[in-house]
Design an enzyme around this catalytic site. Structure first.
Site, short mmCIF file in Angstrom:
data_model
loop_
_atom_site.label_atom_id
_atom_site.label_comp_id
_atom_site.label_asym_id
_atom_site.label_seq_id
_atom_site.Cartn_x
_atom_site.Cartn_y
_atom_site.Cartn_z
N ASP A 87 41.72 32.81 35.30
CA ASP A 87 42.35 33.60 36.37
C ASP A 87 41.48 33.55 37.62
O ASP A 87 40.28 33.26 37.55
CB ASP A 87 42.58 35.05 35.94
CG ASP A 87 41.30 35.83 35.67
OD1 ASP A 87 40.36 35.26 35.08
OD2 ASP A 87 41.22 37.02 36.05
N GLU A 152 39.56 38.16 33.65
CA GLU A 152 38.17 38.48 34.04
C GLU A 152 38.12 39.15 35.39
O GLU A 152 37.38 40.11 35.61
CB GLU A 152 37.31 37.20 34.04
CG GLU A 152 35.81 37.47 34.03
CD GLU A 152 35.21 37.78 35.40
OE1 GLU A 152 34.12 38.35 35.44
OE2 GLU A 152 35.83 37.46 36.42
N GLU A 153 38.93 38.65 36.33
CA GLU A 153 38.87 39.17 37.69
C GLU A 153 39.46 40.57 37.83
O GLU A 153 39.39 41.16 38.90
CB GLU A 153 39.56 38.20 38.67
CG GLU A 153 38.91 36.82 38.76
CD GLU A 153 37.51 36.82 39.40
OE1 GLU A 153 36.96 37.92 39.62
OE2 GLU A 153 37.00 35.73 39.66
N ARG A 327 27.60 49.05 41.11
CA ARG A 327 26.93 47.98 40.35
C ARG A 327 25.80 48.66 39.59
O ARG A 327 25.04 49.46 40.16
CB ARG A 327 26.34 46.93 41.28
CG ARG A 327 27.35 46.12 42.03
CD ARG A 327 27.97 45.00 41.21
NE ARG A 327 29.15 44.50 41.91
CZ ARG A 327 29.96 43.56 41.45
NH1 ARG A 327 29.74 43.00 40.27
NH2 ARG A 327 31.00 43.17 42.13
N SER A 398 28.93 40.52 37.98
CA SER A 398 29.18 41.09 36.65
C SER A 398 30.13 40.23 35.84
O SER A 398 31.12 39.72 36.38
CB SER A 398 29.78 42.49 36.79
OG SER A 398 29.03 43.26 37.71
N1 BES Z 1 31.93 34.90 38.34
C1 BES Z 1 31.93 36.25 38.74
C2 BES Z 1 30.68 36.99 38.37
C3 BES Z 1 29.43 36.57 39.11
C4 BES Z 1 29.46 36.31 40.44
C5 BES Z 1 28.27 36.48 38.41
C6 BES Z 1 28.31 35.91 41.09
C7 BES Z 1 27.12 36.10 39.05
C8 BES Z 1 27.15 35.81 40.39
C9 BES Z 1 33.13 36.96 38.13
O1 BES Z 1 34.30 36.20 38.18
C10 BES Z 1 33.41 38.19 38.93
O2 BES Z 1 33.78 38.09 40.07
N2 BES Z 1 33.23 39.36 38.32
C11 BES Z 1 33.57 40.58 38.96
C12 BES Z 1 33.63 41.67 37.94
C13 BES Z 1 34.96 41.92 37.34
C14 BES Z 1 34.84 43.06 36.37
C15 BES Z 1 36.06 42.15 38.33
C16 BES Z 1 32.49 41.02 39.91
O3 BES Z 1 31.31 40.73 39.69
O4 BES Z 1 32.85 41.67 40.89
MN MN Z 2 33.98 34.31 37.58
MN MN Z 3 35.11 36.36 40.26
#
Ligand code: BES
Ligand code: MN
Ligand code: MN
Length: 454
Positions: A87, A152-153, A327, A398
């Site tokens: 996604d 995930e997003e 965070r 995250s």
């Molecule tokens: N790939 C990212 C996480 C990420 C980004 C890890 C940059 C390390 C560096 C992931 O797809 C993402 O965007 N995660 C969201 C959290 C989710 C619970 C919506 C985030 O970190 O905002």
């Molecule tokens: Mn990601």
């Molecule tokens: Mn992301």
């Protein structure tokens, strides 16, 4: 044909296949894209089959399906679980894209399009690495389980149930993920820490309905003013979060770790350029790297209410809204932080309004040691793919599943990132450097091959 030669010879096919994946608008946040989500899951399932994986399943969940596949033909060899997500984030604002978000295009050695770096490009790296191993050796060198999810997003909401119900199926000696970044171009990086994330929405309600601001203004509460005042009190002048006890459980960095993180080949100048703001404003007493990777934050993600259309409308709105997130870092407890924040916000609000406080998603922070021998294999493979020794970094983003996996199975989690911090993940003009995409396929194929000798 030899592995690397095989991968080199297929560059064009790999790229055009990735473009096909990127054209599918699998935006998990918007219900209008539900059919695209389904198509992306199908697409992933088909490519996993092509890479020689078996028992492929598209597993429905309460929200979006996840795709599972496995190849378990090397008894006695390690078993890894590869995790990624198909996604993507919404592409809006569309007018800020140089070329259209779902029509991938190559410019200056980069591939542009929503999902190039986060995470379709990185997922594709692994699928193609597995396929190359399968095609050149006739079978995979290790046991592999693959799980690619579709929410995930939006916080991996359904995933936890699936993990709990499929503990045995998902059991592995290590988790492998590529959904993070390299520290900088040419610096292969292994991530050993991520921040956790709580996501909230608040609704401030005043008058029972919108009111004429001339007839009523001056005597009635304005939810937007009250929301803004409240938000203005959530940080102090040192950019610290002003919620009582917010920092209570934050782990103190060891001197060694602090030194190691602050001496990484990380360039403040580059960071400032990427941010593009007139000045930075992080928490006092911490370096930027510490602020980003080791300190908790509270962020406003959106605020709305009242009239925002063309021209003027004199109105006192009935309601005002904000989306905010925290965070989190070790050893903060997401449930405790949610309670502290809610209590604090309610305390700040006057009696003239009511407040609905919702926790939309929650995920724990993660940090782990990297002493397991698997990390040596990763360093060797990245060296072979990128010609430089990998560094160990933490990151501020995250990935809820990494913590779930680590808590559930207590296995090493190897996070090999092939994105770059300035590749505009979640923003217009997202891209991935082609050298990292192609280098990633080689490094990952060598990594999986090398794991047979672990
Ligand atoms: N790939 C990212 C996480 C990420 C980004 C890890 C940059 C390390 C560096 C992931 O797809 C993402 O965007 N995660 C969201 C959290 C989710 C619970 C919506 C985030 O970190 O905002
Ligand atoms: Mn990601
Ligand atoms: Mn992301």
């Amino acid at each position: 044909m030899e592995l690397i030669e095989y991968i080199e010879s297929r560059r064009d096919e790999h790229l055009s296949e990735l473009m096909e994946f990127l054209r599918i608008q699998s935006v998990s946040a918007k219900s209008e894209h539900k059919p695209d989500i389904g198509r992306a899951a199908q697409w992933v399932a088909e490519k996993l089959r092509g890479a020689g994986l078996e028992n492929i399943e598209i597993v429905p969940t309460k929200m979006h399906p996840l795709v599972y596949g496995e190849s378990l033909h090397t008894p006695g060899k390690p078993t890894i679980l590869f995790y990624g997500h198909y996604d993507v984030q919404p592409a809006e604002p569309l007018e800020l894209w140089t070329s259209s978000a779902f029509e991938p295009a190559v410019r200056n050695g980069n591939l542009f399009g929503r999902g190039t770096a986060d995470d379709k490009g990185q997922v594709h790296i692994h699928i193609k690495a597995l396929e190359a191993l399968q095609k050149t050796a006739g079978k995979l060198p290790i046991n592999v389980k693959v799980m690619i999810e579709g929410e995930e997003e939006v916080g991996s909401v359904s995933l936890w149930d699936f993990v709990k119900q499929n503990r045995d199926r998902l059991k592995a000696d290590a988790l492998v993920v590529s959904d993070t970044s390299m520290l900088a171009k040419g610096v292969p990086s292994i991530t050993y820490g991520l921040r956790g994330l709580n996501y909230y929405q608040i609704e401030i309600a005043g008058p029972a309905q919108d009111l004429h601001s001339g007839v009523f203004g001056g005597a009635v509460p304005n939810p937007i003013t009250i929301l803004a005042e409240t938000i203005g009190k959530l940080h102090d002048k040192n950019s610290q979060v002003a919620v009582p006890s917010f920092y209570e459980d934050v782990a103190i960095l060891s001197r060694q770790e602090r030194k190691a993180l602050n001496s990484l080949p990380w360039k403040e100048k580059e960071f400032r350029k990427t941010v593009g703001a007139p000045a930075l404003c992080g928490e006092k007493g911490y370096s930027i790297v510490e602020q980003l990777w080791t300190r908790p934050t509270l962020e406003l993600n959106g605020i709305w209410g009242g009239y925002t259309g063309e021209g003027a409308k004199t109105v006192i709105p009935s309601k005002a809204y904000a989306k905010l997130s925290t965070r989190l870092v070790p050893n903060q407890n997401p449930a405790k932080i949610a309670k502290l924040l809610e209590r604090h916000i309610r305390k700040l609000l006057p009696r003239s309004v009511t407040c609905k406080f919702e926790l939309l998603s929650t995920g724990k922070p993660w940090v782990a040691s990297y002493s397991h021998p698997i990390f040596q294999k990763a360093i060797q493979a990245l060296q072979a793919g990128f010609g430089r020794k990998a560094v160990f970094i933490r990151e501020g983003g995250s990935i809820p599943f990494v913590t779930q996996m680590h808590d559930t199975f207590n296995v090493p989690c190897v996070l090999l990132g092939f994105g770059l911090p300035d590749e505009n993940a979640h923003a217009p003009d997202e891209h991935i450097a082609l050298e990292n995409y192609f280098g990633g396929i080689k490094a990952v194929a060598l990594f999986y091959e090398q794991l047979a000798t672990l």
